[in-house]
Design a protein around this motif. Structure first.
Motif, PDB file in Angstrom:
ATOM      1  N   LEU A  45      40.187 -57.941  -2.601  1.00 48.27           N
ATOM      2  CA  LEU A  45      39.595 -56.685  -2.720  1.00 48.27           C
ATOM      3  C   LEU A  45      38.651 -56.092  -3.556  1.00 48.27           C
ATOM      4  CD1 LEU A  45      43.722 -55.404  -2.736  1.00 48.27           C
ATOM      5  CD2 LEU A  45      41.953 -54.686  -1.017  1.00 48.27           C
ATOM      6  N   GLU A  46      38.373 -57.689  -4.343  1.00 49.54           N
ATOM      7  CA  GLU A  46      37.024 -57.205  -5.373  1.00 49.54           C
ATOM      8  C   GLU A  46      36.616 -57.001  -4.491  1.00 49.54           C
ATOM      9  OE1 GLU A  46      37.910 -60.032  -8.375  1.00 49.54           O
ATOM     10  OE2 GLU A  46      39.535 -58.550  -9.688  1.00 49.54           O
ATOM     11  N   ARG A  47      35.881 -58.527  -3.558  1.00 56.41           N
ATOM     12  CA  ARG A  47      34.991 -58.933  -2.616  1.00 56.41           C
ATOM     13  C   ARG A  47      34.998 -58.178  -1.457  1.00 56.41           C
ATOM     14  NH1 ARG A  47      35.153 -63.620   2.215  1.00 56.41           N
ATOM     15  NH2 ARG A  47      36.955 -62.424   2.456  1.00 56.41           N
ATOM     16  N   ARG A 105      30.358 -51.844   6.697  1.00 57.62           N
ATOM     17  CA  ARG A 105      30.978 -50.952   7.157  1.00 57.62           C
ATOM     18  C   ARG A 105      32.641 -51.545   6.728  1.00 57.62           C
ATOM     19  NH1 ARG A 105      31.830 -51.576  12.021  1.00 57.62           N
ATOM     20  NH2 ARG A 105      31.175 -53.547  12.497  1.00 57.62           N
ATOM     21  N   VAL A 106      33.636 -50.170   6.469  1.00 60.80           N
ATOM     22  CA  VAL A 106      34.482 -50.796   7.008  1.00 60.80           C
ATOM     23  C   VAL A 106      36.074 -51.510   7.472  1.00 60.80           C
ATOM     24  CG1 VAL A 106      37.454 -49.878   5.834  1.00 60.80           C
ATOM     25  CG2 VAL A 106      35.233 -48.031   5.424  1.00 60.80           C
ATOM     26  N   THR A 107      35.656 -51.014   9.126  1.00 57.05           N
ATOM     27  CA  THR A 107      36.375 -52.270   9.652  1.00 57.05           C
ATOM     28  C   THR A 107      35.868 -53.729   9.570  1.00 57.05           C
ATOM     29  OG1 THR A 107      36.822 -50.645  11.130  1.00 57.05           O
ATOM     30  CG2 THR A 107      36.336 -52.274  12.479  1.00 57.05           C
ATOM     31  N   GLU A 108      34.496 -53.921   8.628  1.00 57.10           N
ATOM     32  CA  GLU A 108      34.219 -55.092   8.977  1.00 57.10           C
ATOM     33  C   GLU A 108      35.234 -55.657   8.183  1.00 57.10           C
ATOM     34  OE1 GLU A 108      30.015 -55.126   8.375  1.00 57.10           O
ATOM     35  OE2 GLU A 108      29.695 -57.902   8.591  1.00 57.10           O
ATOM     36  N   VAL A 109      35.137 -54.876   7.005  1.00 56.13           N
ATOM     37  CA  VAL A 109      35.248 -55.392   5.766  1.00 56.13           C
ATOM     38  C   VAL A 109      36.834 -56.254   5.272  1.00 56.13           C
ATOM     39  CG1 VAL A 109      35.879 -54.986   3.053  1.00 56.13           C
ATOM     40  CG2 VAL A 109      33.972 -54.686   4.241  1.00 56.13           C
ATOM     41  N   ALA A 110      37.532 -54.920   6.541  1.00 52.42           N
ATOM     42  CA  ALA A 110      39.115 -55.051   6.001  1.00 52.42           C
ATOM     43  C   ALA A 110      39.679 -55.923   7.475  1.00 52.42           C
ATOM     44  CB  ALA A 110      39.312 -53.435   7.637  1.00 52.42           C
ATOM     45  N   PHE A 111      39.104 -56.569   8.093  1.00 57.60           N
ATOM     46  CA  PHE A 111      38.906 -58.143   8.455  1.00 57.60           C
ATOM     47  C   PHE A 111      38.771 -58.907   7.982  1.00 57.60           C
ATOM     48  CE2 PHE A 111      39.796 -55.132  12.332  1.00 57.60           C
ATOM     49  CZ  PHE A 111      40.662 -54.841  12.780  1.00 57.60           C
ATOM     50  N   GLY A 127      45.727 -50.555   7.210  1.00 64.17           N
ATOM     51  CA  GLY A 127      46.624 -51.214   6.372  1.00 64.17           C
ATOM     52  C   GLY A 127      45.803 -51.378   5.311  1.00 64.17           C
ATOM     53  N   PHE A 128      44.562 -52.023   5.550  1.00 63.05           N
ATOM     54  CA  PHE A 128      43.479 -52.053   4.610  1.00 63.05           C
ATOM     55  C   PHE A 128      43.025 -51.137   3.559  1.00 63.05           C
ATOM     56  CE2 PHE A 128      39.932 -54.173   2.341  1.00 63.05           C
ATOM     57  CZ  PHE A 128      38.949 -52.898   2.312  1.00 63.05           C
ATOM     58  N   SER A 129      42.964 -49.642   4.164  1.00 65.77           N
ATOM     59  CA  SER A 129      42.866 -49.073   3.634  1.00 65.77           C
ATOM     60  C   SER A 129      44.067 -48.331   2.482  1.00 65.77           C
ATOM     61  CB  SER A 129      42.547 -47.613   4.437  1.00 65.77           C
ATOM     62  OG  SER A 129      41.275 -47.833   5.410  1.00 65.77           O
ATOM     63  N   ARG A 130      45.349 -48.038   3.242  1.00 67.63           N
ATOM     64  CA  ARG A 130      46.315 -47.690   1.969  1.00 67.63           C
ATOM     65  C   ARG A 130      46.315 -48.926   0.409  1.00 67.63           C
ATOM     66  NH1 ARG A 130      49.014 -47.458   7.158  1.00 67.63           N
ATOM     67  NH2 ARG A 130      50.083 -49.428   6.660  1.00 67.63           N
ATOM     68  N   TYR A 169      42.704 -49.046  -6.028  1.00 67.24           N
ATOM     69  CA  TYR A 169      41.204 -48.725  -6.640  1.00 67.24           C
ATOM     70  C   TYR A 169      41.660 -47.203  -6.688  1.00 67.24           C
ATOM     71  CZ  TYR A 169      39.069 -53.043  -6.408  1.00 67.24           C
ATOM     72  OH  TYR A 169      38.327 -54.282  -6.010  1.00 67.24           O
ATOM     73  N   GLY A 170      42.330 -46.872  -5.925  1.00 69.47           N
ATOM     74  CA  GLY A 170      42.653 -45.218  -6.923  1.00 69.47           C
ATOM     75  C   GLY A 170      41.429 -44.616  -5.985  1.00 69.47           C
ATOM     76  N   GLU A 171      40.798 -45.022  -4.736  1.00 66.42           N
ATOM     77  CA  GLU A 171      40.201 -43.940  -3.848  1.00 66.42           C
ATOM     78  C   GLU A 171      40.227 -44.283  -2.714  1.00 66.42           C
ATOM     79  OE1 GLU A 171      35.980 -45.832  -6.175  1.00 66.42           O
ATOM     80  OE2 GLU A 171      36.706 -43.694  -5.712  1.00 66.42           O
ATOM     81  N   PRO A 172      39.568 -44.321  -1.307  1.00 67.96           N
ATOM     82  CA  PRO A 172      40.196 -45.065  -0.268  1.00 67.96           C
ATOM     83  C   PRO A 172      38.456 -45.938  -0.172  1.00 67.96           C
ATOM     84  CG  PRO A 172      39.005 -42.719   0.121  1.00 67.96           C
ATOM     85  CD  PRO A 172      39.637 -43.101  -0.875  1.00 67.96           C
ATOM     86  N   PRO A 173      37.952 -46.355   1.333  1.00 68.73           N
ATOM     87  CA  PRO A 173      36.548 -47.678   1.388  1.00 68.73           C
ATOM     88  C   PRO A 173      35.919 -46.645   1.506  1.00 68.73           C
ATOM     89  CG  PRO A 173      39.305 -47.863   2.270  1.00 68.73           C
ATOM     90  CD  PRO A 173      39.422 -47.206   1.742  1.00 68.73           C
ATOM     91  N   SER A 174      36.089 -44.852   2.066  1.00 64.00           N
ATOM     92  CA  SER A 174      35.120 -44.861   2.583  1.00 64.00           C
ATOM     93  C   SER A 174      34.053 -43.905   1.717  1.00 64.00           C
ATOM     94  CB  SER A 174      35.404 -43.668   3.051  1.00 64.00           C
ATOM     95  OG  SER A 174      36.520 -42.763   2.671  1.00 64.00           O
TER      96      SER A 174
END
Length: 311
Positions: A61-63, A73-79, A88-91, A97-102
């Motif tokens: 998650l730090e990375r 992009r969020v999709t790239e980072v999630a996978f 699942g990654f966004s949740r 972190y207390g805020e969404p990836p976006s």
């Protein structure tokens, strides 16, 4: 039984197994370390203070937070982080972190490090940073110093957020005409002037410590101040932690930005910045109250309790 060659750093081998990109499960990690899952997990808990699966998830998650701040992009980072779905990654990210990836992709948290019992963190682009002082319980050796540093940065950020909602004329109104905090810093008669000096003081001292040119002062534009604060805060925190880590409080800095050049002890510099930062935060609050703007008292006890409750 571990039949690997003796004399090696066994804990490091276990950590390598935890963080190897190919090892997605506890069984994968243990197998790579020539250990059973039970003994592998037991050893990591004992020596690193954190279960291997939890450690891997935190570092991933730090990375991810760092990658998002670089514009990935969020999709790239999630996978890449090993999640089977973006949802699942966004949740998981928002919960941590207390805020969404976006939000992070648009400028999110200043620091991708999460609280760790062992000082082990993701260090870009693909490495780890093992912070020995954090492993002892606090990022600096002294918890009071760490609290002063963190509170100053968070409280300054809170005041800047409050200032963003004020009319321009209120921000620049000379509430205390002719007022000076330090003679060489010039007059600070308004909320905008005080907050400008609050940010600039760290910028100019960092320039001296890092050997950079004298930074330009702003005109009190609050949106630019927020950007400058968000840029200087992690640098200032890293520099002070490095001074503490090296035991360099007594080192001397010859500041060529002064006319004529002047010598300063690093411990004195940090004490100076923290002292006047605290004064300016309360001065800003005084001015805001004089203008009829509701503001809290900036108590570090309240800040610390709120911070703990969010973890």
């Amino acid at each position: 039984m571990d039949d690997r060659p003796q004399g090696r750093d066994r804990l490091r081998e276990l950590l390598d197994a935890v963080l190897d990109e190919e090892n997605r499960t506890l069984a994968d990690m243990a197998g790579d370390a020539y250990s059973s899952p039970y003994h592998f997990s037991r050893r990591l808990r004992r020596d690193a203070g954190e279960p291997p699966v939890a450690m891997r998830r935190r570092v991933e998650l730090e990375r991810a937070a760092w990658q998002l701040r670089q514009g990935r992009r969020v999709t790239e980072v999630a996978f890449a982080a090993g999640y089977e779905s973006v949802e699942g990654f966004s949740r998981a990210f928002a919960r941590t972190y207390g805020e969404p990836p976006s939000a992070v992709a648009a400028g999110g948290p200043r620091d991708h490090w999460l609280p760790a019992p062992n000082g082990i963190h993701f260090h870009p682009p693909t490495s780890l940073w093992v912070d020995a002082t954090e492993a002892a319980g606090t990022p600096t050796g002294d918890p009071v110093t760490e609290q002063l540093l963190q509170h100053d940065l968070d409280d300054t950020r809170a005041l800047l957020e409050l200032a963003k909602g004020l009319p321009e004329e209120t921000l620049h109104l000379a509430v205390l005409p002719g007022h000076r905090v330090l003679e060489w810093d010039g007059e600070e008669p308004s909320v905008a002037a005080v907050l400008e000096s609050q940010v600039f003081s760290k910028e100019v001292w960092l320039a001296s410590i890092e050997g950079l040119d004298t930074p330009a002062r702003g005109d009190g534009d609050v949106l630019w101040l927020v950007e400058r604060h968000d840029a200087v805060a992690p640098r200032w925190l890293a520099v002070v932690r490095d001074i503490d880590r090296r035991g360099a409080w007594g080192d001397r800095l010859v500041d060529a930005l002064c006319e004529p050049p002047e010598s300063f002890v690093l411990g004195e510099v940090v004490a100076h910045v923290l002292t006047y930062a605290s004064h300016r935060r309360q001065l800003a609050r005084l001015m805001l109250r004089m203008l009829g703007v509701p503001v809290d008292d900036g108590d570090p006890i309240t800040w610390s309790r709120t911070r703990r409750s969010l973890r």
